[in-house]
Structures are given as structure tokens and as C-alpha cells.
Design an enzyme around this catalytic site. Structure first.
Site, mmCIF file in Angstrom:
data_model
loop_
_atom_site.group_PDB
_atom_site.id
_atom_site.type_symbol
_atom_site.label_atom_id
_atom_site.label_comp_id
_atom_site.label_asym_id
_atom_site.label_seq_id
_atom_site.Cartn_x
_atom_site.Cartn_y
_atom_site.Cartn_z
ATOM 1 N N TYR B 268 0.811 -1.216 0.000
ATOM 2 C CA TYR B 268 0.000 0.000 0.000
ATOM 3 C C TYR B 268 0.849 1.274 0.000
ATOM 4 O O TYR B 268 0.625 2.189 -0.793
ATOM 5 C CB TYR B 268 -0.949 0.004 1.209
ATOM 6 C CG TYR B 268 -1.709 1.289 1.329
ATOM 7 C CD1 TYR B 268 -2.861 1.498 0.579
ATOM 8 C CD2 TYR B 268 -1.270 2.325 2.143
ATOM 9 C CE1 TYR B 268 -3.544 2.697 0.648
ATOM 10 C CE2 TYR B 268 -1.941 3.524 2.215
ATOM 11 C CZ TYR B 268 -3.081 3.700 1.474
ATOM 12 O OH TYR B 268 -3.745 4.889 1.535
ATOM 13 N N ASP B 303 -8.368 -3.786 -0.843
ATOM 14 C CA ASP B 303 -9.529 -2.995 -1.266
ATOM 15 C C ASP B 303 -9.100 -1.778 -2.083
ATOM 16 O O ASP B 303 -9.816 -1.354 -2.988
ATOM 17 C CB ASP B 303 -10.335 -2.547 -0.048
ATOM 18 C CG ASP B 303 -9.461 -1.882 1.005
ATOM 19 O OD1 ASP B 303 -8.618 -2.582 1.592
ATOM 20 O OD2 ASP B 303 -9.615 -0.671 1.224
ATOM 21 N N LYS B 375 -10.915 -9.474 5.837
ATOM 22 C CA LYS B 375 -11.488 -8.147 6.085
ATOM 23 C C LYS B 375 -12.267 -7.687 4.865
ATOM 24 O O LYS B 375 -11.710 -7.510 3.783
ATOM 25 C CB LYS B 375 -10.388 -7.148 6.400
ATOM 26 C CG LYS B 375 -10.956 -5.748 6.563
ATOM 27 C CD LYS B 375 -10.084 -4.920 7.425
ATOM 28 C CE LYS B 375 -10.632 -3.524 7.580
ATOM 29 N NZ LYS B 375 -9.567 -2.559 7.665
#
Lengths: 244, 523
Positions: B268, B303, B375
Site C-alpha cells: 500500500y 480494497d 477483512k
């Protein structure tokens, strides 16, 4: 069509609206009365409190339906027009690709002692701001984020070397009007370093800038608090990419 | 609910992920960073900052770097200098703090100890590090005791966010959210903290769209949630971020202050924050070793790929990233129950069969990682401001989560992209979750994707694409793949990005007492 209209529920002129809100009181009879009172003061009369629900011991949520007694006078609607159209990332990319026929080069930095890259990162990083991706996300914008504490001569040198079409500078720290001083100094340096027709477009942004001060500070555009990457990208296309 | 994935293909995918990941782990083990070294000092108990707000951990690390460099770590020169300081009779009350203050004033002559001095410094450093690790172990034991007393015996765990910027405002909001049903509270960090190369100090009351992560703020929030856990008879977990330039230090602080989950993704920071890849992977390996020992569950950030790329076209990049996160996590000692691998409900609702595709992707993750508490992230990209439509979309998101056994459910807000959630938004969102949970909790048992049907085929296709992409990555190497924009469309070369100047190649004789202790006992 008439110049005076009312909201439309299921019949012309019925004036029906629905609103929801929370009041900071426990849910009981009085709370529902309080919601009806607020609705009446908003011009909803009769107000029908159709739903009330306790949210914990101190708050109640309401949904209210009713007839609003205000009229909309269409001839008095005033809209502040942005002097450039808002474009989607796709539109920005398409215009740059078709009309500029090369990537549009954007150089960004925080200048002076300012180490708060929040603003420039929100506009440039792909992570973006307010649900919009930053300029790095745009395939036809070539973004160089120089980061914090970049000196004005460094910025000019990078802009020259990278053949920047636009220079974006963010300024958060405003002690002793540092943001105004830094901006003025930078604008002067760019004017000195480039002939007028070759100078990159200079854009500054930060929460304390007055958007109407661009000319005074010698920059092309100022963006204030809450500006999104899409607005900046749209502006750059407007300024730098010929319409046809 | 079973997809009947081809076990052959699944094991090929894992082997390829290991092949792609191994050189990166080796690279991480050959480097150290300023933040890892500061984390060692923090584990040894160094806290506080100077009058300018620069933490003593930074001051001391800089002092060592200036004199002798960091290629053998801070531990040897620091504990060698501490011995000299003790002999001189200075700072006997708080030796490490005194040394940091003296180093900041430029009055410590750090050296690389050799022979017997090096052995003595090693012993002393190991002792100090072990004391810190024991504090972390006690926090882990305390969590286990509290979980036994206040059990959370349902899944998914309901995950809610607070983000006022002021820790003292966050506390009542977090407690209210817990009372309303949240099992996990995440305190969102101030925008841009990930790019600060130091951890701010103290209780903070001003942040941009979030609250600074500091050791004191961690303590305040953990204490508040302990109170509410006791009140509710249900242990409420606390989440923050081990990401950005201070990832290793955040991991240590989280372990010391008993945070329960940390956002910690392998890529990320590289992709979305333009942090240097070598810095990120090196920091991350250490941070995950700390998490492993602390019993912390990591949350990975897949995500995010779907918010930048198309959620159908890029579905396989999520799978690839999950496999890499799993490999890197296990290499650092994380157990499968600690791998909160991420994914999201981000397919354009205008796409035909979008819900079936979401189910296929969610089931694929569920079956690939049967023991990981996945998640599950709510829609954001296609939340338009039409709150009524958004509420429906969140309902389908919740349904997909229940139906596919997701472990951690981040509660979607109908006002996503409109406002930071109002009290009523949160209440309505929780009603949505509760309705779906109560109405459909056992539905998975009645529901079997038809063999050869759209869901099974789609899952198999995505797995196939993931295998293909992993194949290409293993040919070129993971770092070049990242440089070429394989993930999230971002091009991030290994020799660029923020924090590169804080990366140091380890020299012969490098000592990291914390990493050595964490390596001794597998979690």
C-alpha cells in the site's frame, strides 16, 4: 412553464418534502413534538413525524414528511458559474491525448520551510481526496511530486528540466503570512526564469488562501480549502489544452 | 458453501507467490532502516521528545548515524556508549534518555565496539530488548485473559471508524459505537501522518481528517475501550495503522499498548503513498515480526486496488496481493489467524450479475485462505451521494459478507463520499448490518454455487488470471513488476520514492536485538 414552482410529491403543487434529522434529546412524546416544531419552523406545515427512533439515551432520529409552504421562484435562481467545465478523469485524459498529443507535465511541491505535504499529496497522490483520485491516477498527466521544503531555485530548476506545463505549490503554514511571502517570491522567480509564453502555469493552494488574490500574488490560479483533484485537473486542461 | 477450486491450481498459486516473495524477504533481511533502529530504542523504553517535538528515538538514531553510520545497527554503539556513560556516573536514573539528550547536544562520541566491548554491548542490548518484548508479552497475556472474561463469540466482527482529530472527542464516540454494537474500533490517522518520518508525541487534539497515532493516544483509547468492554461484557478491539514511514515503530507501540489489529499491507505505502519499495518491504518484515509476537491481527489493503482499477478487470490483482501478503506474513512469523486479508465490494452496480461476481470473488478469498479472518470492505467507489441507493448497496454488501463467511466486516455508510458519518448514519448502518445478520445468518448452509455455474466459473477464472500474473511476476521479479505499474496502475521503481535515504545495507556484525529475540521463539 411557470416561473413559480413547488416540490412535487405525487401531484402538481402538493409541495411535499421529506427530511430527516437528529435532536439531542431522549425519545419520548415531547421529542416528537420538538421534531414537529422544527419542521414547522422550516416551513413544513402540516408536518407529519412518520418515524422516531432512540439512538442511545440522549439522541433521537426523526423522519418527517409534510407540505412545505415555500415557493421556488425560478427567475430569481442565481448560479455562480465556474469559468471552466468540470471534467471526469476520462475526459481529462482524452483531451490531453487528442489535443496536446503528449502527457501534460505537472510538477508539485511544498516550498520554503513548510513541511506539511497534506495539501499537495491530497491533490497529487493516487490516494487523492474527498473520494477523488489524485492527479497521479490520470494516465495522461505526468506528475512529479518533489515533496516538502523545496527551495524556489530548486523548484525552478526542476520545472525547467522536466519541461513542466504546470507547477503546483501548496502552502499550509501561515505564520507571519509566510504563505503569501513564499508565493510572491516563487511567482517572481518563474517570471524571471521564463519568457512569458514559455512560463509554466503557476497554481497555488492551501486552506488560508483567498481565491481572489491570484493576480496580486502573481500566480495564475489559487485553490482554497476543500479543492478536489478533479477541479485542479479540469482547470489545467482548461488553461493548457486548446479547445479544438 | 464450496466452490470446488482446483487444488492443483491453488498450490501452484502459492508456490509462485513464494517464488516471487522470497527474493524480497532476502532483500529485507539484508537491510535496515532508520525506523527499524528507532523501533529498537522504543522497545528498550525510550519515550518522549525534545522541545521541538522531535522524538528522542529520532535524536539518538541520528546521533549514531552521524558518527558511525547505521550499517551495524544502533544497538552496539548505543549500549557501548551507555556503558561509558555509566562508568562516568552520568544519568543513572534514565540512562537511555540521558544518552539521547547528550547525543542531541553532540556530546557523545559513538564508536563501533569490538571484541569484549562488543560482546558486553550485545549482552546489555539483548537484556534491554528482552525487557521490552516481555512488556509486550504481558499485554498479549492480558488480552487473552480479557477475551476469556469478555468473550466475542460471533462473526463477523463489526468494525467501525472514529476520526474526529481530537483524542478526547474520539473516546466518547468510540464508546458510543461500542455500545451500539461495534466489536472493533479503528481510529483513523491524521491525513499525511504516514509520510512523517517520526511518531508525534503525547495526547493530541488537532488532526486533519483523523487523529494522530501517538503512544499516549493509544493508551488513552485502550483504557477507554477496556472500560466499555467491562461494561458490555464483550472485549472491544482497537485498530490503528502500522503503515507509512514509521511502520516498525507503530508496530512496537501497538504491541506495548495492547492494540489488537493494525492496518499493514505489503504494498500500500509503495503504491498509494509513493514510499520507496525497499524501505517498505524492509520496514514491513520487522513490523510483522513484532505483530506476530504481540498477537496482533494485521489488516491488508487490497480494497485499495479496486478503488483505482476496475473491480472486475483487476479482481485477480487482489488475489495475487493476498497470496503475497500471506507469504510475507508467514515468513515474519504471523499465524493464519493473524492474517486479516483484505478485499472489497466495489464492482459497478450497473454491471449485469454484479452481485454474483462479488460472491465469486468473496468466496474465492474465503476458500483460498480458510483460516484467515478476511477483512471485507464496503462500497465506496459507486457511492454517489444518493443515500437511498447507497443504503441498498450496503445491504447487499452485508449479505455477501454473511453468505461467504467474512471475518471482519467494515460497516458501510450510506453517506460515504458525502460527509464524515453522522450519528444517525452510523445507527442506520448498524441496523442494516444487524438485519442482514439476523435474517440470513444460516443461509450459507442452503446455498451451493452450481458446479460450472457463473460463480464457480468466475472464481476459477480469477484464480487462473492470478496464476498467470504470478507467473509473469516470478519471471521479471516483484520489484520490476511494481515498477511497471502491475498493481493499482501505479509505477513505482525501487530506486525512487519517499524514505529511500533512511535505508541502509546491513554490514557484517549487524545487531538488532529485538529481531533476534523475535526470531528465537516462533509465535
Amino acid at each position: 412553464m411557470s416561473d413559480v414552482i413547488r416540490p412535487y410529491g405525487d401531484a402538481t403543487g402538493d409541495g411535499m418534502v421529506q427530511v430527516s434529522f437528529t435532536l439531542p434529546i431522549a425519545h419520548d412524546k415531547r421529542a416528537e413534538g420538538a421534531a414537529a416544531q422544527l419542521a414547522r419552523k422550516m416551513g413544513i406545515d402540516p408536518a407529519l413525524v412518520v418515524h422516531a427512533r432512540a439512538m442511545g439515551p440522549e439522541f433521537t432520529f426523526f423522519v418527517v414528511y409534510g407540505r412545505v409552504n415555500h415557493l421556488v421562484e425560478l427567475d430569481k435562481v442565481a448560479v455562480v458559474e465556474r469559468d471552466y467545465p468540470l471534467l471526469t478523469p476520462k475526459e481529462v485524459n482524452a483531451r490531453v491525448r487528442k489535443r496536446l498529443r503528449r502527457p501534460l507535465v505537472v510538477v508539485g511541491a511544498c516550498i520554503g520551510s513548510d513541511a506539511h505535504t497534506v495539501g499537495i499529496d491530497a491533490i497529487l497522490n493516487i490516494k487523492g481526496f474527498a473520494g477523488e483520485k489524485g492527479l497521479e491516477y490520470y494516465s495522461h498527466l505526468e506528475v512529479h511530486n518533489l515533496g516538502a521544503q523545496v527551495s524556489v531555485p530548486e523548484l525552478v530548476a526542476h520545472a525547467t528540466q522536466l519541461k513542466a506545463d504546470a507547477v503546483l505549490v501548496s502552502q499550509v503554514v501561515t505564520q507571519r503570512d509566510a504563505h503569501l511571502e513564499n508565493t510572491g517570491e516563487m511567482a517572481a522567480a518563474f517570471r524571471e526564469a521564463f519568457p512569458p509564453d514559455r512560463r509554466p502555469v503557476i497554481v497555488v493552494g492551501g486552506p488560508r488562501f483567498d481565491e481572489s488574490m491570484a493576480a496580486e500574488l502573481g500566480v495564475d490560479q489559487i485553490f482554497g480549502k476543500g479543492t478536489t483533484p478533479g477541479e485542479v485537473a479540469s482547470y489545467l486542461v482548461h488553461r493548457l489544452v486548446r479547445e479544438t | 458453501m464450496k466452490l470446488q477450486l482446483d487444488p492443483q491450481k491453488v498450490s501452484v498459486a502459492r508456490e509462485l507467490a513464494a517464488l516471487a516473495g522470497r527474493p524480497v524477504v532476502e532483500m529485507a533481511q539484508a537491510h535496515t532502516t532508520v525506523s527499524i533502529e528507532r523501533a529498537v530504542l522504543r522497545m528498550a523504553g525510550l519515550e518522549g521528545s525534545d522541545v521541538d517535538g522531535i522524538p528522542w528515538a529520532n535524536r539518538l538514531t541520528e546521533g549514531v548515524a552521524d558518527r558511525v553510520g547505521l550499517d551495524r545497527g544502533v544497538a552496539l554503539p548505543v549500549w557501548d556508549a551507555l556503558a561509558a556513560q555509566r562508568r562516568a556516573g552520568i544519568g543513572t536514573d534514565a540512562p537511555l534518555l540521558t544518552l539521547a539528550q547528550r547525543a542531541a547536544a553532540g556530546s557523545v562520541d559513538f564508536r563501533q565496539p569490538e571484541g569484549r566491548d562488543a560482546a558486553a554491548a550485545t549482552t546489555a542490548a539483548m537484556k534491554a530488548a528482552r525487557a521490552g518484548v516481555r512488556r509486550m508479552d504481558r499485554q498479549r497475556a492480558a488480552r487473552e485473559k480479557l477475551l476469556a472474561r469478555y468473550p466475542v463469540d460471533h462473526t463477523p466482527w463489526i468494525y467501525l471508524i472514529v476520526a474526529t482529530g481530537n483524542i478526547h472527542e474520539d473516546v466518547p464516540q468510540a464508546q458510543a459505537a461500542a455500545r451500539a454494537g461495534a466489536d472493533i474500533i479503528a481510529v483513523i490517522r491524521s491525513t499525511g501522518q504516514s509520510l512523517l518520518d517520526f511518531v508525534p508525541e503525547g495526547a493530541t487534539t488537532e488532526g486533519y481528517a483523523g487523529t494522530y497515532a501517538t503512544q499516549e493516544n493509544f493508551r488513552i483509547m485502550r483504557r477507554a475501550l477496556d472500560d466499555v468492554s467491562e461494561e458490555l461484557g464483550r472485549y472491544v478491539r482497537l485498530t490503528n495503522y502500522a503503515s507509512g514511514l514509521c511502520m516498525p515503530e507503530m508496530a512496537v507501540l501497538a504491541g506495548l499498548e495492547r492494540l489488537d489489529m493494525m492496518l499493514n499491507d505489503s504494498m500500500y505505502g509503495i503504491l498509494f503513498r509513493d514510499i520507496n519499495p525497499v524501505r517498505t518491504f524492509t520496514d514491513q518484515h520487522f513490523a510483522r515480526q513484532v505483530h506476530a509476537r504481540a498477537g496482533i491481527i494485521i489488516n491488508t489493503g487490497e480494497d485499495n486496488y479496486l478503488t483505482t482499477a476496475d473491480a472486475v478487470e483487476a479482481a485477480h490483482t487482489v488475489t495475487v496481493s493476498q497470496l503475497l501478503n500471506e507469504y510475507f506474513g508467514r515468513q515474519a512469523g504471523l499465524a493464519d489467524w493473524q492474517l486479516g486479508l483484505g478485499h472489497a465490494f466495489e464492482i459497478n452496480p450497473e454491471v449485469p450479475d454484479s452481485f454474483r461476481l462479488e460472491l465469486a470473488h468473496a468466496l474465492l478469498a474465503r476458500e483460498l485462505f480458510p483460516d484467515a479472518p478476511l477483512k471485507w470492505m464496503p462500497p465506496t467507489k459507486h457511492m454517489t451521494g444518493d443515500i437511498f441507493r447507497g443504503y441498498l448497496l450496503d445491504g447487499f454488501f452485508n449479505l455477501a459478507g454473511v453468505l461467504t463467511g467474512q471475518g471482519i466486516l467494515l460497516v458501510g455508510m450510506m453517506t460515504e463520499a458525502v460527509v464524515t458519518p453522522w450519528l444517525s448514519d452510523r445507527d442506520l448502518a448498524l441496523q442494516n448490518v444487524r438485519y442482514v445478520l439476523d435474517a440470513t445468518a444460516g443461509l450459507a448452509e442452503d446455498f451451493q454455487p452450481a458446479p460450472g455455474g457463473l460463480i464457480a466459473t468466475r472464481a476459477d477464472d480469477v484464480l487462473g488470471e492470478a496464476v498467470d500474473l504470478l507467473g509473469r511476476i516470478t519471471e521479471d521479479g516483484l520489484l520490476p513488476a511494481i515498477a511497471d505499474g502491475t498493481f493499482g496502475l501505479m509505477k513505482r521503481p525501487a530506486d525512487r520514492g519517499k524514505g529511500l535515504d533512511g535505508v541502509v545495507t546491513r554490514a557484517e556484525g549487524y545487531l538488532n536485538p529485538v529481531a533476534d529475540i523475535l526470531g528465537e521463539v516462533p509465535a
